[in-house]
Motif scaffolding. Sequence first.
Motif, PDB file in Angstrom:
ATOM      1  N   MET A   1       0.824  -1.200   0.000  1.00 43.86           N
ATOM      2  CA  MET A   1       0.000   0.000   0.000  1.00 43.86           C
ATOM      3  C   MET A   1       0.867   1.263   0.000  1.00 43.86           C
ATOM      4  O   MET A   1       0.589   2.207  -0.713  1.00 43.86           O
ATOM      5  N   MET A   2       1.919   1.272   0.815  1.00 47.20           N
ATOM      6  CA  MET A   2       2.788   2.455   0.894  1.00 47.20           C
ATOM      7  C   MET A   2       3.514   2.696  -0.425  1.00 47.20           C
ATOM      8  O   MET A   2       3.696   3.843  -0.823  1.00 47.20           O
ATOM      9  N   TYR A   3       3.926   1.619  -1.084  1.00 45.79           N
ATOM     10  CA  TYR A   3       4.626   1.793  -2.358  1.00 45.79           C
ATOM     11  C   TYR A   3       3.700   2.376  -3.420  1.00 45.79           C
ATOM     12  O   TYR A   3       4.108   3.197  -4.223  1.00 45.79           O
ATOM     13  N   ARG A   4       2.462   1.926  -3.404  1.00 44.96           N
ATOM     14  CA  ARG A   4       1.498   2.472  -4.365  1.00 44.96           C
ATOM     15  C   ARG A   4       1.261   3.955  -4.104  1.00 44.96           C
ATOM     16  O   ARG A   4       1.190   4.753  -5.026  1.00 44.96           O
ATOM     17  N   LEU A   5       1.129   4.341  -2.851  1.00 43.01           N
ATOM     18  CA  LEU A   5       0.963   5.757  -2.508  1.00 43.01           C
ATOM     19  C   LEU A   5       2.188   6.569  -2.918  1.00 43.01           C
ATOM     20  O   LEU A   5       2.049   7.680  -3.428  1.00 43.01           O
ATOM     21  N   LEU A   6       3.369   6.007  -2.709  1.00 44.13           N
ATOM     22  CA  LEU A   6       4.592   6.691  -3.122  1.00 44.13           C
ATOM     23  C   LEU A   6       4.632   6.870  -4.636  1.00 44.13           C
ATOM     24  O   LEU A   6       4.972   7.942  -5.137  1.00 44.13           O
ATOM     25  N   CYS A  55      14.434  11.553 -15.519  1.00 45.57           N
ATOM     26  CA  CYS A  55      14.059  12.333 -14.350  1.00 45.57           C
ATOM     27  C   CYS A  55      14.025  11.432 -13.109  1.00 45.57           C
ATOM     28  O   CYS A  55      13.525  10.304 -13.160  1.00 45.57           O
ATOM     29  N   PRO A  56      14.528  11.911 -11.976  1.00 44.97           N
ATOM     30  CA  PRO A  56      14.466  11.124 -10.744  1.00 44.97           C
ATOM     31  C   PRO A  56      13.038  10.767 -10.336  1.00 44.97           C
ATOM     32  O   PRO A  56      12.807   9.707  -9.763  1.00 44.97           O
ATOM     33  N   LEU A  57      12.072  11.628 -10.659  1.00 44.12           N
ATOM     34  CA  LEU A  57      10.683  11.308 -10.327  1.00 44.12           C
ATOM     35  C   LEU A  57      10.194  10.089 -11.113  1.00 44.12           C
ATOM     36  O   LEU A  57       9.418   9.284 -10.595  1.00 44.12           O
ATOM     37  N   THR A  58      10.655   9.945 -12.342  1.00 46.00           N
ATOM     38  CA  THR A  58      10.312   8.770 -13.138  1.00 46.00           C
ATOM     39  C   THR A  58      10.890   7.518 -12.490  1.00 46.00           C
ATOM     40  O   THR A  58      10.210   6.484 -12.388  1.00 46.00           O
ATOM     41  N   LEU A  59      12.135   7.611 -12.057  1.00 43.23           N
ATOM     42  CA  LEU A  59      12.783   6.464 -11.413  1.00 43.23           C
ATOM     43  C   LEU A  59      12.062   6.079 -10.125  1.00 43.23           C
ATOM     44  O   LEU A  59      11.846   4.890  -9.865  1.00 43.23           O
ATOM     45  N   TRP A  63      10.140   2.507  -9.668  1.00 44.20           N
ATOM     46  CA  TRP A  63      10.579   1.628  -8.589  1.00 44.20           C
ATOM     47  C   TRP A  63       9.429   1.316  -7.632  1.00 44.20           C
ATOM     48  O   TRP A  63       9.212   0.158  -7.265  1.00 44.20           O
ATOM     49  N   ALA A  64       8.682   2.343  -7.236  1.00 44.78           N
ATOM     50  CA  ALA A  64       7.590   2.143  -6.279  1.00 44.78           C
ATOM     51  C   ALA A  64       6.481   1.288  -6.882  1.00 44.78           C
ATOM     52  O   ALA A  64       5.908   0.438  -6.190  1.00 44.78           O
ATOM     53  N   ARG A  65       6.173   1.480  -8.141  1.00 43.85           N
ATOM     54  CA  ARG A  65       5.143   0.643  -8.777  1.00 43.85           C
ATOM     55  C   ARG A  65       5.584  -0.820  -8.801  1.00 43.85           C
ATOM     56  O   ARG A  65       4.783  -1.716  -8.543  1.00 43.85           O
ATOM     57  N   ARG A  66       6.835  -1.065  -9.121  1.00 42.34           N
ATOM     58  CA  ARG A  66       7.335  -2.446  -9.140  1.00 42.34           C
ATOM     59  C   ARG A  66       7.321  -3.052  -7.734  1.00 42.34           C
ATOM     60  O   ARG A  66       6.988  -4.226  -7.568  1.00 42.34           O
ATOM     61  N   PRO A  74       6.908   2.141 -18.731  1.00 41.05           N
ATOM     62  CA  PRO A  74       7.625   1.575 -19.874  1.00 41.05           C
ATOM     63  C   PRO A  74       8.996   2.247 -20.015  1.00 41.05           C
ATOM     64  O   PRO A  74       9.207   3.349 -19.491  1.00 41.05           O
ATOM     65  N   PRO A  75       9.922   1.607 -20.719  1.00 38.99           N
ATOM     66  CA  PRO A  75      11.262   2.195 -20.882  1.00 38.99           C
ATOM     67  C   PRO A  75      11.240   3.588 -21.513  1.00 38.99           C
ATOM     68  O   PRO A  75      12.159   4.372 -21.317  1.00 38.99           O
ATOM     69  N   SER A  76      10.176   3.908 -22.240  1.00 42.31           N
ATOM     70  CA  SER A  76      10.091   5.216 -22.888  1.00 42.31           C
ATOM     71  C   SER A  76       9.863   6.341 -21.874  1.00 42.31           C
ATOM     72  O   SER A  76      10.097   7.502 -22.179  1.00 42.31           O
ATOM     73  N   GLY A  77       9.393   6.031 -20.660  1.00 35.87           N
ATOM     74  CA  GLY A  77       9.323   7.010 -19.592  1.00 35.87           C
ATOM     75  C   GLY A  77       7.959   7.619 -19.329  1.00 35.87           C
ATOM     76  O   GLY A  77       6.943   7.235 -19.898  1.00 35.87           O
ATOM     77  N   PHE A  78       7.973   8.585 -18.441  1.00 33.99           N
ATOM     78  CA  PHE A  78       6.770   9.218 -17.915  1.00 33.99           C
ATOM     79  C   PHE A  78       5.968   9.934 -18.997  1.00 33.99           C
ATOM     80  O   PHE A  78       4.761   9.724 -19.126  1.00 33.99           O
TER      81      PHE A  78
END
Length: 116
Positions: A1-6, A55-59, A63-66, A74-78
Amino acid sequence: MMYRLLADAAMVVHFAFLAYMAVGGFLAWRWPRTIWIHLAVAAWGAMSVVTGVECPLTLVEDWARRQAGQDGLPPSGFIDHYIEGVIYPEEYTNVARLGVAVLVLFSYAGYVLRRQ
């Protein structure tokens, strides 16, 4: 749950960052000290387009979704995932980028004129 919120928080912050990049220069008309923040944001946006740096926000979101057991970005990004093909067709990417650049330059021209 926390990762999804993040992940969701990173997505919202990313959208806010992009909106500020596009029109934040106009805020400097009212609050002149914010021009320095906008210059940094605009420089980051230009650098990420030119160099392709992620972008760090994309990373963080990916990461949090995974970690939450979801598919990551996707590898193409946000932008490719949330904006291109959703808000405007992919073939208009350069037009959209030019439009943002024109908005930023117009806001800076207005800032300079208002400061005189």
